[in-house]
Design a protein around this motif. Structure first.
Motif, PDB file in Angstrom:
ATOM      1  N   HIS A  35     140.028  20.243  30.544  1.00 27.20           N
ATOM      2  CA  HIS A  35     141.119  19.936  29.611  1.00 27.20           C
ATOM      3  C   HIS A  35     141.308  18.419  29.672  1.00 27.20           C
ATOM      4  N   LEU A  36     141.114  17.773  28.537  1.00 30.28           N
ATOM      5  CA  LEU A  36     141.154  16.317  28.461  1.00 30.28           C
ATOM      6  C   LEU A  36     142.400  15.877  27.706  1.00 30.28           C
ATOM      7  N   TYR A  37     143.066  14.869  28.229  1.00 30.70           N
ATOM      8  CA  TYR A  37     144.277  14.370  27.588  1.00 30.70           C
ATOM      9  C   TYR A  37     144.237  12.853  27.492  1.00 30.70           C
ATOM     10  N   HIS A  38     144.626  12.355  26.352  1.00 26.35           N
ATOM     11  CA  HIS A  38     144.783  10.919  26.144  1.00 26.35           C
ATOM     12  C   HIS A  38     146.273  10.612  26.198  1.00 26.35           C
ATOM     13  N   LEU A  39     146.646   9.703  27.053  1.00 26.55           N
ATOM     14  CA  LEU A  39     148.041   9.309  27.172  1.00 26.55           C
ATOM     15  C   LEU A  39     148.275   8.162  26.187  1.00 26.55           C
ATOM     16  N   ARG A  40     148.969   8.456  25.114  1.00 29.50           N
ATOM     17  CA  ARG A  40     149.204   7.454  24.070  1.00 29.50           C
ATOM     18  C   ARG A  40     150.110   6.337  24.593  1.00 29.50           C
ATOM     19  N   GLN A  44     157.623   5.816  26.223  1.00 28.76           N
ATOM     20  CA  GLN A  44     157.726   6.735  27.358  1.00 28.76           C
ATOM     21  C   GLN A  44     156.586   6.530  28.355  1.00 28.76           C
ATOM     22  N   ASN A  45     155.422   6.150  27.867  1.00 30.96           N
ATOM     23  CA  ASN A  45     154.256   5.963  28.737  1.00 30.96           C
ATOM     24  C   ASN A  45     154.059   4.511  29.157  1.00 30.96           C
ATOM     25  N   ALA A  46     154.973   3.645  28.767  1.00 35.63           N
ATOM     26  CA  ALA A  46     154.854   2.219  29.076  1.00 35.63           C
ATOM     27  C   ALA A  46     154.665   1.931  30.573  1.00 35.63           C
ATOM     28  N   SER A  56     143.225   0.131  28.195  1.00 36.32           N
ATOM     29  CA  SER A  56     143.936   0.296  26.922  1.00 36.32           C
ATOM     30  C   SER A  56     143.891   1.751  26.452  1.00 36.32           C
ATOM     31  N   TYR A  57     143.118   2.573  27.140  1.00 40.20           N
ATOM     32  CA  TYR A  57     142.989   4.005  26.822  1.00 40.20           C
ATOM     33  C   TYR A  57     143.127   4.758  28.137  1.00 40.20           C
ATOM     34  N   ILE A  58     144.277   5.362  28.368  1.00 40.98           N
ATOM     35  CA  ILE A  58     144.496   6.088  29.625  1.00 40.98           C
ATOM     36  C   ILE A  58     144.281   7.570  29.376  1.00 40.98           C
ATOM     37  N   TYR A  59     143.501   8.171  30.254  1.00 45.14           N
ATOM     38  CA  TYR A  59     143.195   9.594  30.123  1.00 45.14           C
ATOM     39  C   TYR A  59     143.453  10.312  31.437  1.00 45.14           C
ATOM     40  N   VAL A  60     143.565  11.614  31.331  1.00 45.89           N
ATOM     41  CA  VAL A  60     143.595  12.477  32.504  1.00 45.89           C
ATOM     42  C   VAL A  60     142.737  13.692  32.160  1.00 45.89           C
ATOM     43  N   VAL A  61     141.960  14.142  33.126  1.00 48.61           N
ATOM     44  CA  VAL A  61     141.070  15.289  32.958  1.00 48.61           C
ATOM     45  C   VAL A  61     141.418  16.313  34.025  1.00 48.61           C
TER      46      VAL A  61
END
Length: 113
Positions: A35-40, A44-46, A56-61
């Motif tokens: 399950h792959l997620y891109h943290l925009r 809130q994600n600052a 510049s592209y934060i992800y979590v797998v």
């Protein structure tokens, strides 16, 4: 996993199959469920994007069958490790999962990200 290069996808497969949480239970990469997620980059994600030298592209797998988890943001990785928690067994036997949990708390407290 089409968002990532073939080399990165192979690395994820290898790491999930060989992670300590899997302990050899899953041996075939076709059984893995990522399950792959891109943290925009939002207000809130600052806190993750405002870290010096952050991507510049934060992800979590997350891998569902083995429990493998990875992010390219150390702060997020440690927070997720803490949120996952540990069991009484992990604490009593000082398992690798417990040690990872303790280290994550320490890194966050010291702002080592």
């Amino acid at each position: 996993m089409t968002d990532f290069s073939d080399a990165f996808a192979k690395m994820l497969n290898y790491n999930a199959l060989n992670c300590l949480l899997n302990n050899g239970a899953i041996t075939d990469s076709s059984q893995l469920k990522f399950h792959l997620y891109h943290l925009r980059n939002t207000d809130q994600n600052a806190p993750y994007y405002n870290i010096p030298d952050s991507d510049s592209y934060i992800y979590v797998v997350f891998e569902q069958e083995t429990g493998y988890m990875v992010s390219n943001c150390a702060k997020l990785q440690w927070e997720l490790t803490i949120a996952r928690g540990v069991s009484d067994f992990d604490i009593e036997h000082r398992t690798i999962r417990f040690l990872e949990y303790q280290a994550s708390i320490s890194h966050l407290n010291l702002k080592e990200y």
